[in-house]
Design a protein around this motif. Structure first.
Motif, PDB file in Angstrom:
ATOM      1  N   CYS A  69      40.972  32.099  44.926  1.00  0.00           N
ATOM      2  CA  CYS A  69      40.417  32.887  46.037  1.00  0.00           C
ATOM      3  C   CYS A  69      39.924  31.987  47.163  1.00  0.00           C
ATOM      4  N   ARG A  74      41.692  35.634  49.433  1.00  0.00           N
ATOM      5  CA  ARG A  74      41.552  36.816  48.588  1.00  0.00           C
ATOM      6  C   ARG A  74      42.866  37.620  48.541  1.00  0.00           C
ATOM      7  N   ARG A  75      43.506  37.766  49.713  1.00  0.00           N
ATOM      8  CA  ARG A  75      44.742  38.564  49.749  1.00  0.00           C
ATOM      9  C   ARG A  75      45.850  37.920  48.926  1.00  0.00           C
ATOM     10  N   TYR A 121      36.707  41.042  48.127  1.00  0.00           N
ATOM     11  CA  TYR A 121      37.376  41.305  49.409  1.00  0.00           C
ATOM     12  C   TYR A 121      36.689  42.458  50.160  1.00  0.00           C
ATOM     13  N   ARG A 200      43.622  39.142  56.050  1.00  0.00           N
ATOM     14  CA  ARG A 200      42.833  38.223  55.232  1.00  0.00           C
ATOM     15  C   ARG A 200      41.344  38.518  55.422  1.00  0.00           C
ATOM     16  N   SER A 201      40.548  38.075  54.470  1.00  0.00           N
ATOM     17  CA  SER A 201      39.100  38.255  54.563  1.00  0.00           C
ATOM     18  C   SER A 201      38.544  37.418  55.712  1.00  0.00           C
ATOM     19  N   TRP A 204      36.576  34.435  54.439  1.00  0.00           N
ATOM     20  CA  TRP A 204      37.413  33.332  53.956  1.00  0.00           C
ATOM     21  C   TRP A 204      37.986  32.553  55.146  1.00  0.00           C
TER      22      TRP A 204
END
Length: 529
Positions: A69, A74-75, A121, A200-201, A204
């Motif tokens: 992660c 995360r994705r 997420y 994406r997050s 992140w």
């Protein structure tokens, strides 16, 4: 609802759909236990191995989930997880041995980290006022998946009993359990494609110094002013964490240091209590549990379907109220209700007796030709263990496995209504409280610098307890009996209630950064119970 809110909900629904796949995977096996144990001549521990193999697999996956992660996002982690679900489902359907089936389900367990990654997420994209509802959607998807699995199992069982040519040609009557496990393949493929549609997050992205991308993503979810404020808070939190550049081991040490002691104790207690009260024993062995009440196989499958519906209704209730009533009231009152329900099941089973009358034995012998049953005529047993042990010694393990549901239905004298009420009460209480709220808390109480390690670590703890509960439930049923099993679950719930009543804070309507400050300010108030 504006476009930003709609986009947040869309992304949360897509990610939380992994919970649906989890629920489907976890509960489909409940309908196959009787068929698999007969086809592969399995012992109690082997049955436990088949059911608990995903719980064992997730233990290994969670060890590297935090790294994946943080390193790849995360994705990307979710995309890998979706592929593992597909691979596991296909391999399970084609399994030709006990070992192959366990291996296939172990691979599926590697994907069970979908729950912790989804919570991570969603917690990072959701506005504070919506975070509780959106993270709790994971639990809604889990219980919808469970319900879909129970419904599919029940319908496949009914169809498999039809005397029709098309049933035979499709192998529904000879490969019933393979059809049950095959249900998972299509939604798993659908989830894989949907995941490509989410961003994406933003947290992140900031952690990886991709500030412009993070700002662009935040504007998809928040108004311009809110996005700028949120970006500033994230940058501050990340910069603060970067100053102390923690490795995985350093993050673990930090979690149990004085600053994070309260958050760690909450995570530890929630992770253990959520599973040690027996939720996955009841959910994953639902037809087996209801057969102990003497309902018979078809009725047991139908009751399992009711369990799924109760789970959905009360989880939806929790999601609607978690941001209104708060996290603490749902957990405290729900855990109290669940514990009382488990004590009811213990009491009812402790009063049960088991007796086969001459008429019942004659009918059964006529149907199946097991004449040795006459040795048990009019003998009253005070526990299910004594009754089952005698049955196995008289007719043998193989015939006992094949006819256990019918024999328990004939012999059991128990307050079935109290047990059914207790089981349904526990299921309702669990899904109204510690079921969904645990993931909400996990997404809130850990600071961003250690979240990639903390959430998978406490999810790993919950998974270890879950694995042990699943693995040993058939053995416990044979050696402890239903009454003592429910007593153990009830005592565990009572201990968890006392601890959480003393230490659990309220976190609703607070940003992750505000919660971090609150927990830090409370560090001197924490005492070990």
């Amino acid at each position: 609802m504006n476009n930003q809110v709609r986009h947040v909900f869309f992304c949360a629904i897509v990610v939380a759909f992994g919970g649906f796949i989890f629920g489907l995977d976890a509960a489909l096996i409940s309908g196959t236990v009787r068929f698999i144990s007969a086809e592969f001549a399995l012992s109690d521990l082997q049955i436990g191995a088949v059911v608990s193999a995903p719980g064992f697999g997730v233990l290994f996956a969670l060890l590297i989930t935090g790294f994946i992660c943080d390193k790849y996002g995360r994705r990307q982690a979710l995309l890998i997880i979706s592929f593992l679900y597909i691979l596991s489902a296909v391999a399970s359907v084609g399994a030709f041995s006990f070992e192959m089936l366990v291996t296939a389900r172990f691979v599926g367990g590697l994907a069970f980290t979908s729950l912790s990654v989804a919570a991570m997420y969603i917690g990072e994209i959701a506005p504070p006022k919506l975070r509780g509802k959106l993270v709790a959607m994971i639990q809604i998807n889990i219980v919808i998946g469970l319900s879909a699995a129970y419904f599919a199992n029940y319908m496949i069982l009914q169809v498999s009993q039809l005397d029709s040519q098309w049933v035979t040609s499709l192998g529904l009557n000879t490969h019933t359990w393979r059809w049950m496990l095959g249900i998972e393949i299509i939604p798993a493929i659908l989830w894989l494609f949907l995941l490509f549609l989410i961003p994406r997050s933003p947290r992140w992205l900031v952690m990886n110094n991709r500030i412009d991308e993070a700002e662009s993503v935040l504007h998809q979810f928040l108004s311009d002013q809110e996005a700028e404020k949120e970006l500033a808070q994230i940058q501050y939190s990340v910069d603060l964490g970067d100053k102390h550049a923690l490795s995985t081991m350093e993050a673990i040490k930090a979690m149990f240091g004085s600053k994070m002691r309260k958050a760690a104790l909450i995570g530890l207690t929630m992770g253990v209590v959520q599973q040690i009260t027996g939720i996955n024993a009841i959910m994953f062995y639902a037809p087996t549990v209801f057969e102990q009440v003497g309902l018979g196989t078809n009725a047991a499958f139908f009751q399992a379907l009711i369990v799924g519906l109760v789970s959905v209704v009360f989880t939806i209730g929790a999601v609607l109220l978690v941001d209104r009533l708060g996290r603490r009231p749902l957990v405290i009152y729900g855990l109290a209700a669940g514990t009382i329900s488990l004590f009811m099941c213990h009491y009812a089973f402790s009063q049960a007796t088991y007796l086969l009358t001459p008429e019942q034995i004659n009918t059964f012998v006529t149907q199946h030709g097991l004449t040795n049953l006459h040795d048990m005529v009019s003998t009253t047993f005070s526990s299910d263990i004594e009754f089952k042990n005698m049955l196995q010694s008289v007719i043998g393990l193989e015939d006992f496995r094949r006819h256990e549901g019918q024999l328990m239905q004939m012999a059991t004298n128990v307050n079935a209504n109290m047990i059914l009420f207790g089981v349904m009460g526990y299921i309702a209480a669990f899904h109204f409280s510690i079921g969904p709220v645990m993931w909400v808390l996990f997404s809130e109480i850990f600071p961003i610098a250690i979240r990639g390690t903390a959430i998978p670590m406490f999810a790993l703890l919950a998974s270890i307890v879950s694995y042990l509960v699943q693995q040993f439930f058939p053995w416990q049923l044979s050696h402890m009996g239903a009454s003592d099993i429910f007593l153990f679950y009830a005592i565990s719930g009572a201990v968890g209630f006392v601890i959480l009543y003393k230490i659990m804070p309220e976190t609703k309507n607070k940003t992750i950064e505000e919660i971090e400050v609150d927990l830090d300010s409370c560090k001197n108030k924490v005492s070990v119970v």
